[in-house]
Design an enzyme around this catalytic site. Sequence first.
Site, PDB file in Angstrom:
ATOM      1  N   ASP A  75       0.836  -1.192   0.000  1.00 25.79           N
ATOM      2  CA  ASP A  75       0.000   0.000   0.000  1.00 25.79           C
ATOM      3  C   ASP A  75       0.878   1.251   0.000  1.00 25.79           C
ATOM      4  O   ASP A  75       1.844   1.349   0.762  1.00 25.79           O
ATOM      5  CB  ASP A  75      -0.887  -0.025   1.250  1.00 25.79           C
ATOM      6  CG  ASP A  75      -1.760   1.197   1.379  1.00 25.79           C
ATOM      7  OD1 ASP A  75      -2.641   1.386   0.538  1.00 25.79           O
ATOM      8  OD2 ASP A  75      -1.534   1.985   2.335  1.00 25.79           O
ATOM      9  N   GLU A 119       1.695  -0.528  -4.992  1.00 24.96           N
ATOM     10  CA  GLU A 119       0.772   0.553  -5.317  1.00 24.96           C
ATOM     11  C   GLU A 119       1.671   1.773  -5.487  1.00 24.96           C
ATOM     12  O   GLU A 119       2.135   2.348  -4.498  1.00 24.96           O
ATOM     13  CB  GLU A 119      -0.247   0.776  -4.199  1.00 24.96           C
ATOM     14  CG  GLU A 119      -1.240   1.875  -4.545  1.00 24.96           C
ATOM     15  CD  GLU A 119      -2.198   2.194  -3.400  1.00 24.96           C
ATOM     16  OE1 GLU A 119      -3.361   2.528  -3.687  1.00 24.96           O
ATOM     17  OE2 GLU A 119      -1.774   2.130  -2.233  1.00 24.96           O
TER      18      GLU A 119
END
Length: 717
Positions: A341, A377
């Site tokens: 993330d 990401e």
Amino acid sequence: MQWPGSPCPLGATYDGAGTNFALFSEVADRVELCLFDEADRETRVELREVDGFVWHAYLPRVTPGQRYGYRVHGPHDPPAGLRCNPHKLLLDPYAKAITGDLRWNEALFGYVLGGGERNDADSAPYLPKSVVVDPFFDWSSDQPPGRPYNESVVYEAHVRGLTMRHPDLPEELRGTYAGLGHPAVIEYLTRLGVTAVELMPVHHFVDDHHLVRRGRTNYWGYNTIGYFAPHERYAANRGQGRQVQEFKWMVRSLHQADIEVILDVVYNHTAEGNHLGPTLSLRGIDNAAYYRLVENAPLYYRDYTGTGNSLNVRHPHTLQLIMDSLRYWVTEMRVDGFRFDLAATLAREFYDVDRLSAFFDIVQQDPVISRVKLIAEPWDVGPGGYQVGNFPPLWTEWNGKYRDTVRDFWRGEPATMAEFASRITGSSDLYQDDGRRPYASVNFVTAHDGFTLTDLVSYNEKHNEDNGEDNRDGHGDNRSWNCGAEGPTDDAAVLELRARQRRNLLATLFLSQGVPMLLHGDEVGRTQHGNNNAYCQDNELSWLDWSLAEKNADLLEFTRALAELRRAHPVFRRRRFFRGRPLRRGDELRDIAWFTPSGEEMTERDWECGFGRSISVFLNGDGIPDLDRLGRRVTDDSFLLCFNAHDGAIDFTMPDVEYGNEWTVVLDTASGEVLGCGCGKVTGVVAGDTPTRARQAPALGVLTVGPRTLVVLERTG
């Protein structure tokens, strides 16, 4: 009785006779280990041994199930970045399990709310407890599937959301790891063609204070406080650290079905928030070591994540925490990879994103982590944080440019054709120069963050009122199109167009070079009724309604057929980029060729045409430079893909005879038929025809492709 023990490994390690405890803190003056009995009575044990800033002891007869925490004595000077306070019980950063819910209370904070002076109230009654776990588990003959990227189909799923309403799961298994590993769920995933589940955060997390006050929870889980501990709320058998065994059972069950497990991990920040947040773990252990503080104002935290803090990946012990966590999940929990993330935050050595930061150097040489799937990401919210295409060669990336371009193309935005062509062929402009392959691009049209597929074609605007933030949260730029009506409608024409658009987006996803990622429930038409930020909706808005599998059985079968078409034909999942020339000297055909609807090869002027929304592409099955696992050259059938994003039908002229004498339609998004798939005799339909026999389209013939439709033809002569 206390023995000296060892400074490594960090955390609580049970060896069958007792437990070794080890905690890093460079700023501590004293460290107390706090043991809790069943009545929550606390016994404090001072750790007298310290080596290399690691405080440690071995306690005989301390066994799995023992709950514990730490109290760290040391300097308390928040303006200087020092926040030790022994009145705050602290979670072990290396805890393998955490039990209990965080109960929000003023005692959790290091300052008096509404005042500012130091708060010495005891936080122990309100904090979850770390748990000693039994590391032993019968893995039997478990082996990681080890599936190559180009053969992967990733399914982004939420443990609770996927299983909470499954009718074939016993009530006690719904919403749990055991539910995800249940044969009913695994059979569904296998039939869908899924090769890997990418699980939204399962590291132990806490519910934000502001959400609890509104009667909400942090459903998505991007609020980590335990990087080694599987979240207890997702366990059917809770207490005594049993969630660890259940998680391992889930992984073993999925591996037996040849399905990999990828974890969405949040190493960019923790649940302790900004300078006004609670003291739960790292903040009270060694604040300046674990967090990025503002230079010249260390009272405050650098925030590249929008959550209040950022981990200090420049510090060796923070890097060690991250790497030890990753290795633990691979070696002990046997997961197959990670999705990071806001991964750009991990690349911020100083201020700007540094592609060669220490974290990526360490991962590159690590003999364990470098061998599993690593998905970034590739952005954060800080300056220069959008880094799609800029991660090191070992990494794959969520390709946000793919998502945006494919959405724009099918909703009819002008001047998208050239970039669309690049995205569906693997985004060589992003990945080829640094030696990466098409599978460096993890392609997706939807993900947890944003609209579902059904909502993408049903809403122009977000509708997040249920989140309690006056619809201010969530993205405003969704690149969505409601097809003529906002939200639910009875208009048959609108509903038909929405269904076709869903098929267009799914077909494009599965037939693009790269790794397709499907959001759970998109294959059956899951909706969040226009909510594009359901992070706090732990309810039926987010949970998959399994009755949709019957209601939208045609969409489910279409998706399954797409996965099978991709699996059967390596031309759709090449390991190397197209070169735009013949594979071998003497070959007549290039590996790829682009055509206008009139059958002429695309020119520079055609590519620059702003109003063009129709194009066809020839994929040469005899032009694949890949070798199979036995070293044999891969060959396949050849295909012609005709994309029409116009609002009217377009006549596509077949290419010159050298490309093929006869073509057969195997996919048509107007009808929803996918046929052939390498499974026997091909029958099918052409746009507008009745589903009887496949229409043969002779060379130089004309095929009418309906409005906003994708037709795929296989060369059969």
